[in-house]
Design a protein around this motif. Structure first.
Motif, PDB file in Angstrom:
ATOM      1  N   ALA A 158     -34.422  22.727 -89.983  1.00 34.96           N
ATOM      2  CA  ALA A 158     -34.286  21.526 -91.104  1.00 34.96           C
ATOM      3  C   ALA A 158     -34.686  22.196 -92.353  1.00 34.96           C
ATOM      4  O   ALA A 158     -34.160  21.562 -93.507  1.00 34.96           O
ATOM      5  CB  ALA A 158     -35.565  20.722 -90.613  1.00 34.96           C
ATOM      6  N   LEU A 159     -35.254  23.245 -92.675  1.00 33.67           N
ATOM      7  CA  LEU A 159     -35.478  23.685 -94.019  1.00 33.67           C
ATOM      8  C   LEU A 159     -34.282  24.195 -94.645  1.00 33.67           C
ATOM      9  O   LEU A 159     -34.128  23.944 -95.746  1.00 33.67           O
ATOM     10  CB  LEU A 159     -36.677  24.686 -93.914  1.00 33.67           C
ATOM     11  N   ALA A 177     -36.140  16.713 -97.182  1.00 25.52           N
ATOM     12  CA  ALA A 177     -36.680  17.228 -95.795  1.00 25.52           C
ATOM     13  C   ALA A 177     -37.001  16.287 -94.757  1.00 25.52           C
ATOM     14  O   ALA A 177     -36.776  16.585 -93.739  1.00 25.52           O
ATOM     15  CB  ALA A 177     -38.001  18.080 -96.183  1.00 25.52           C
ATOM     16  N   THR A 178     -37.797  15.389 -95.141  1.00 25.46           N
ATOM     17  CA  THR A 178     -37.941  14.358 -94.044  1.00 25.46           C
ATOM     18  C   THR A 178     -36.857  13.596 -93.726  1.00 25.46           C
ATOM     19  O   THR A 178     -36.897  13.169 -92.342  1.00 25.46           O
ATOM     20  CB  THR A 178     -38.877  13.138 -94.922  1.00 25.46           C
ATOM     21  N   ASN A 179     -36.021  13.348 -94.243  1.00 24.54           N
ATOM     22  CA  ASN A 179     -34.435  12.673 -93.966  1.00 24.54           C
ATOM     23  C   ASN A 179     -33.788  13.835 -92.852  1.00 24.54           C
ATOM     24  O   ASN A 179     -33.395  13.409 -91.859  1.00 24.54           O
ATOM     25  CB  ASN A 179     -33.792  12.373 -95.057  1.00 24.54           C
ATOM     26  N   ARG A 180     -33.804  14.966 -93.371  1.00 20.81           N
ATOM     27  CA  ARG A 180     -33.456  16.119 -92.209  1.00 20.81           C
ATOM     28  C   ARG A 180     -34.054  16.078 -90.961  1.00 20.81           C
ATOM     29  O   ARG A 180     -33.440  16.150 -89.853  1.00 20.81           O
ATOM     30  CB  ARG A 180     -33.532  17.457 -92.877  1.00 20.81           C
ATOM     31  N   CYS A 181     -35.509  15.805 -90.916  1.00 23.72           N
ATOM     32  CA  CYS A 181     -36.303  15.891 -89.745  1.00 23.72           C
ATOM     33  C   CYS A 181     -35.845  14.487 -88.941  1.00 23.72           C
ATOM     34  O   CYS A 181     -35.965  14.682 -87.643  1.00 23.72           O
ATOM     35  CB  CYS A 181     -37.439  15.909 -90.014  1.00 23.72           C
ATOM     36  N   LYS A 211     -33.388  12.910 -89.126  1.00 22.50           N
ATOM     37  CA  LYS A 211     -31.737  12.987 -88.378  1.00 22.50           C
ATOM     38  C   LYS A 211     -31.908  13.969 -87.181  1.00 22.50           C
ATOM     39  O   LYS A 211     -31.172  13.618 -86.054  1.00 22.50           O
ATOM     40  CB  LYS A 211     -30.872  13.655 -89.674  1.00 22.50           C
ATOM     41  N   ALA A 212     -32.747  14.897 -87.129  1.00 23.04           N
ATOM     42  CA  ALA A 212     -32.774  15.922 -86.104  1.00 23.04           C
ATOM     43  C   ALA A 212     -33.310  15.362 -85.043  1.00 23.04           C
ATOM     44  O   ALA A 212     -33.014  15.471 -83.790  1.00 23.04           O
ATOM     45  CB  ALA A 212     -33.710  17.131 -86.501  1.00 23.04           C
ATOM     46  N   LEU A 213     -34.321  14.286 -85.237  1.00 24.57           N
ATOM     47  CA  LEU A 213     -35.047  13.583 -84.159  1.00 24.57           C
ATOM     48  C   LEU A 213     -34.070  12.494 -83.323  1.00 24.57           C
ATOM     49  O   LEU A 213     -34.156  12.210 -82.337  1.00 24.57           O
ATOM     50  CB  LEU A 213     -36.211  12.808 -84.481  1.00 24.57           C
ATOM     51  N   ARG A 265     -40.562   7.479 -87.233  1.00 27.23           N
ATOM     52  CA  ARG A 265     -40.935   7.107 -88.597  1.00 27.23           C
ATOM     53  C   ARG A 265     -42.295   6.797 -89.005  1.00 27.23           C
ATOM     54  O   ARG A 265     -42.657   7.359 -89.952  1.00 27.23           O
ATOM     55  CB  ARG A 265     -39.985   5.799 -88.931  1.00 27.23           C
ATOM     56  N   GLN A 266     -42.842   6.673 -87.802  1.00 30.24           N
ATOM     57  CA  GLN A 266     -44.447   6.670 -87.875  1.00 30.24           C
ATOM     58  C   GLN A 266     -44.795   7.858 -88.040  1.00 30.24           C
ATOM     59  O   GLN A 266     -45.954   8.149 -88.770  1.00 30.24           O
ATOM     60  CB  GLN A 266     -45.136   5.868 -86.749  1.00 30.24           C
ATOM     61  N   ARG A 267     -44.476   8.790 -87.273  1.00 27.91           N
ATOM     62  CA  ARG A 267     -44.906  10.236 -87.453  1.00 27.91           C
ATOM     63  C   ARG A 267     -44.647  10.635 -88.876  1.00 27.91           C
ATOM     64  O   ARG A 267     -45.657  11.382 -89.560  1.00 27.91           O
ATOM     65  CB  ARG A 267     -43.941  11.059 -86.581  1.00 27.91           C
TER      66      ARG A 267
END
Length: 345
Positions: free
Chosen positions: A45-46, A74-78, A80-82, A154-156
């Motif tokens: 993700a980074l 970064a948050t949106n990459r994460c 997307k990964a989830l 998203r809560q995370r």
């Protein structure tokens, strides 16, 4: 200064891009780890974040800081990964090679990986304020990272951005591309879920890192573990201790089950270990190695992370040997000389 760097980056200056983003790489990596629970996923993700930032800098209108802009990517990459199908392992089947006792329960966070303290040193993480809800050590602990993995994505992300990193609600809404009302609602639901965890105030504080009390407990643990002293090991555990072992879903609670598991599995057939001390997630950890007298070396077996409470151990979390490379630990250690002398005798 930042404006000059941005201008140079827009002109294709790679060195300027590194100068612009390097101050934030470590904290972004920790941010991705908290959301994803996996070192490898966080690294992926980074890298995707940095590529997106390099390619998308023309769209950065400087309405927010570079740091906030990078956290948005970064948050949106994460997230997307989830959303990616099949990224989580399925390991709930039979366990090959040994016959463990019946577990207390089956865990749900099988992808969890430890985070080396060597990567936490001197990181820029938060600007703590009076409203900060999670201290730096708690917010990287295995217990916290595991707990947030059970939240909806998203809560995370909202909880980490607000309560760990202390971004204002307005900035979190910008990062998440949503409304402040939506952020407040997601945060309320996430906090409610996490309150169901045991209260930290009800658990004795662990001894300070690298203190005499922690060193004494680590020495006693090492002595018992290396020789397979189940009684000595169990004496160091709290009554409600948890044994977990991602990616295997088996989870055991209580000293009795811990004793049965270690006797049947960890120290089966008289197995002993050599331990190499390290630290993970702000907690004492050990590379585990099994002596092989025929080969004259000790082979890597895994990584054990301890969660302490007062003068006892309240959680033991074992990971597979593949994580050792992140801790700069070798796959073999020299065979202990005292074992060789014992064998000759």
């Amino acid at each position: 200064m930042t404006g000059d760097l941005i201008t140079r980056v827009r002109n294709g200056d790679g060195e300027a891009f590194r100068e612009l983003t390097d101050p934030y790489r470590r904290e972004l990596h920790v941010h991705c780890y908290r959301i994803l629970g996996s070192m490898q996923d966080a690294e992926d993700a980074l890298q995707e974040t940095l590529v997106s930032a390099w390619q998308g800098l023309d769209g950065f209108q400087e309405r927010s800081s570079v740091r906030t802009w990078l956290y948005r990517i970064a948050t949106n990459r994460c997230l997307k990964a989830l959303r990616s199908a099949g990224r989580r392992p399925q390991t709930g089947g039979p366990v090959p090679g040994f016959d463990p006792p019946e577990p207390t329960r089956l865990g749900k966070v099988e992808w969890l990986e430890p985070y080396p303290d060597i990567l936490l040193a001197n990181r820029v993480d938060t600007a703590p304020g009076p409203g900060q809800r999670y201290e730096a050590k708690e917010s990287i602990s295995l217990a916290f990272v595991t707990a947030v993995q059970l939240l909806p994505p998203r809560q995370r992300a909202v909880l980490i951005l607000r309560d760990v990193l202390e971004f204002p609600t307005r900035e979190v809404a910008h990062i998440m591309d949503t409304t402040e009302q939506s952020v407040a609602g997601a945060l309320k639901r996430a906090r409610t879920t996490l309150r169901q965890r045991p209260s930290p105030s009800a658990v004795p504080e662990p001894p300070p890192s690298n203190s005499a009390a922690e060193r004494e407990l680590v020495i006693r643990f090492t002595r018992a573990f290396e020789v397979g002293d189940v009684d000595g090991l169990v004496a160091l555990l709290t009554d409600d201790v948890w044994l977990t072992m991602p990616p295997l879903p088996l989870e055991y609670q209580g000293r009795d089950l811990a004793a049965r598991f270690h006797a049947a599995v960890t120290f089966r057939r008289g197995r002993t270990y050599r331990l190499a001390a390290t630290r993970a997630n702000g907690q004492p950890a050990f590379g585990m190695y099994v002596p092989d007298p025929e080969a004259g070396v000790c082979h890597a077996n895994g990584l054990m992370v301890l969660t302490l409470a007062g003068s006892r151990i309240r959680a033991m979390t074992r990971f597979e040997k593949e994580v050792l490379r992140s801790f700069r630990l070798p796959l073999t250690l020299p065979y202990p000389a005292e074992a060789g002398r014992s064998a000759e005798a």
